[in-house]
Scaffold this active site. Structure first.
Site, mmCIF file in Angstrom:
data_model
loop_
_atom_site.group_PDB
_atom_site.id
_atom_site.type_symbol
_atom_site.label_atom_id
_atom_site.label_comp_id
_atom_site.label_asym_id
_atom_site.label_seq_id
_atom_site.Cartn_x
_atom_site.Cartn_y
_atom_site.Cartn_z
ATOM 1 C CB ALA A 74 -22.898 -20.317 -44.167
ATOM 2 C CG ASP A 97 -27.079 -27.478 -46.894
ATOM 3 O OD1 ASP A 97 -27.202 -26.693 -46.061
ATOM 4 O OD2 ASP A 97 -28.370 -27.644 -47.736
ATOM 5 C CE1 TYR A 117 -28.326 -11.491 -44.397
ATOM 6 C CE2 TYR A 117 -28.548 -9.502 -43.792
ATOM 7 C CZ TYR A 117 -27.743 -10.452 -44.048
ATOM 8 O OH TYR A 117 -26.304 -10.372 -43.877
ATOM 9 C CG LEU A 120 -44.268 -9.772 -43.562
ATOM 10 C CD1 LEU A 120 -43.409 -11.036 -43.550
ATOM 11 C CD2 LEU A 120 -44.546 -9.167 -42.258
ATOM 12 C CG ASP A 123 -19.597 -22.199 -49.417
ATOM 13 O OD1 ASP A 123 -20.940 -22.280 -49.205
ATOM 14 O OD2 ASP A 123 -18.999 -21.028 -49.436
ATOM 15 N N GLY A 151 -15.906 -14.114 -50.855
ATOM 16 C CA GLY A 151 -16.453 -13.018 -50.169
ATOM 17 C C GLY A 151 -15.749 -13.127 -48.834
#
Length: 486
Positions: A327, A302, A391, A335, A279, A259
């Site tokens: 990332a 990670d 997000y 919520l 990644d 991506g």
């Protein structure tokens, strides 16, 4: 995923149908390639004055200049165009903050610079000298005659000054330019874009704007429109090789397996950087394939691991010239239905890991002086989004990080900190979005189409340029001027 509507409206029947039904008519965007490295046509350089001294004769001169034939100018090289005395002024005699050095900077864009053109490929209007409401009439006088004749896929860049805290007339006039630019971006059409660049006073002004103008006045900025970029007075670093501006620098990109991250790694490698592609270990095979294709070094890791910063530093023993935080994950849910682990995982990956690794890498000197840090925000962090409180919070946090850390990182470490905020970008993730939501995402911007991963990558590469020193603490929306948010 192919945009079939964009293809349809590119045919005669499709254009007819779109016009009859009042549907969006997106124009195919011309992006950078080795075959099309620059815009076509000439670069029209205009100036707007304070308005107080700009009489009707000066405005008429500007309109006449914009309509005049410039066959000789179109064939001239950029240097001759910039220094040939053809610059048109819509407010003669007014002192302009960008200074005479602007002509030299424009000469380096790669387009013949002229003061008159029938069909320019780009227009730069120096409005730094507009200090009154009346002076805004000079902006209209300069651009009104030329916007209709701008070539498809053209560029308009307005240069402004920072609104003054001590002069509310100047502040009003300069802030008015923001509303003007955002509105013009929404109406100009045909794949063209409009931006406002605020330049500071002082001798470094023109040179500090060089990398920004090269980016905005090129195919690399195809999906960037309606943006306001504020430059500092920092002196830019020289670029030794314009064809490989990142040569000799090591760049680390997180989330690089696929991506947007893979596109960023590819463009940085194209620009000469030695790339380390990071990644999670779970996508090791895909990461290694991407790295092999680019001649990059894979780093399965990670980013939330406690020793992530140490392992990154070890992978770049000579230091990082570019650090790209790309990332990110989504765990969408309203919520009221969102368990704590969905909230925590998104905040940890998208924001906390960025804060933690950036702090440690800066403190340990792993990001070298003159380095560039670029983080990935999102228009969700600006406008919000249903089902994405986690997000949106993480991406708004990135914006806060950039605005706060940028000035201090420059002062303490000689490092700039900026962010890209992508809108609807065509990736595997967006291809899985339901059809009607996907189509809305594509059409709800001034360019009426989705962007590509390379559009975000080109913006990152601009931030990473050695001579982008004056670009600091900025958040650039790569969204085609989405109707969502500012």
């Amino acid at each position: 995923m192919a945009d079939r509507y964009l293809h349809l409206t590119g045919t005669a029947p499709g254009r007819f149908l779109a016009r009859r039904l009042g549907l969006p008519q997106p124009a195919p965007l011309r992006r950078w390639s080795p075959e099309t490295p620059r815009l076509e046509g000439t670069l029209l350089h205009l100036t707007a004055g304070s308005g107080a001294g700009a009489d009707a004769g000066a405005r008429a001169q500007a309109e006449a200049g914009a309509r005049a034939d410039v066959e000789a100018g179109a064939g001239a090289d950029a240097g001759a165009g910039a220094h040939g005395g053809t610059e048109a002024h819509a407010g003669a005699g007014t002192a302009v903050g960008a200074g005479s050095g602007l002509a030299e900077v424009l000469a380096g864009v790669g387009l013949p610079v002229v003061g008159r053109a029938d069909r320019p490929g780009a227009v730069v209007l120096d409005a730094t000298g507009v200090t009154t409401a009346a002076g805004l009439g000079d902006v209209h006088a300069a651009l009104h005659p030329v916007v209709r004749s701008l070539a498809p896929g053209g560029r308009v860049v307005v240069l402004g000054a920072a609104p003054s805290p001590d002069d509310h007339h100047q502040a009003a006039a300069q802030q008015a330019l923001e509303g003007f630019v955002r509105s013009l971006g929404k109406e100009i059409g045909r794949g063209s874009t409009v931006q406002l660049v605020r330049v500071p006073g002082g001798g470094a002004t023109a040179q500090g704007a060089a990398s920004t103008l090269r980016f905005l006045l090129s195919p690399r900025s195809a999906y960037v429109s309606g943006q306001v970029i504020e430059l500092t007075d920092a002196t830019p670093e020289p670029v030794t090789d314009p064809a490989a501006p990142l040569a000799g620098r090591t760049a680390l990109v997180t989330g690089a397996a696929r991506g947007i991250g893979a596109a960023v790694a590819s463009v940085l490698a194209r620009d000469g950087a030695r790339v380390i592609a990071l990644d999670v270990p779970g996508v090791r095979e895909e990461l290694e394939r991407t790295a092999a294709r680019l001649g990059a070094t894979p780093l399965p890791l990670d980013i939330t691991a406690p020793d992530a910063a140490d392992r990154i530093a070890a992978a770049a023993p000579d230091g990082l010239g570019v650090l790209v935080h790309n990332a990110g994950i989504t765990r969408d849910r309203r919520l009221a239905n969102m368990p704590a682990e969905r909230w925590t995982s998104v905040i940890d990956v998208n924001l906390d890991s960025v804060l933690r690794t950036t702090d440690e890498l800066l403190k340990g000197g792993a990001v070298t002086r003159g380095g560039r840090i670029v983080a990935t925000a999102s228009i969700a962090g600006i406008a919000g989004n249903t089902g994405q409180t986690n997000y949106a919070a993480s991406k708004a946090g990135i914006i806060g990080l950039v605005r706060s850390l940028g000035p201090r990182a420059a002062a303490d470490h000689g490092v700039t900190v900026n962010a890209v905020a992508p809108g609807f970008i065509e990736t595997k993730m967006t291809a899985a979005v339901p059809f009607f939501i996907r189509e809305a995402g594509r059409r709800m911007n001034s360019l009426s189409q989705g962007g590509l991963p390379v559009d975000v990558a080109e913006a990152v590469a601009w931030f990473a340029q050695p001579d982008s020193t004056a670009v600091n603490g900025q958040v650039l929306r790569v969204c085609g001027q989405s109707l969502l948010g500012a």
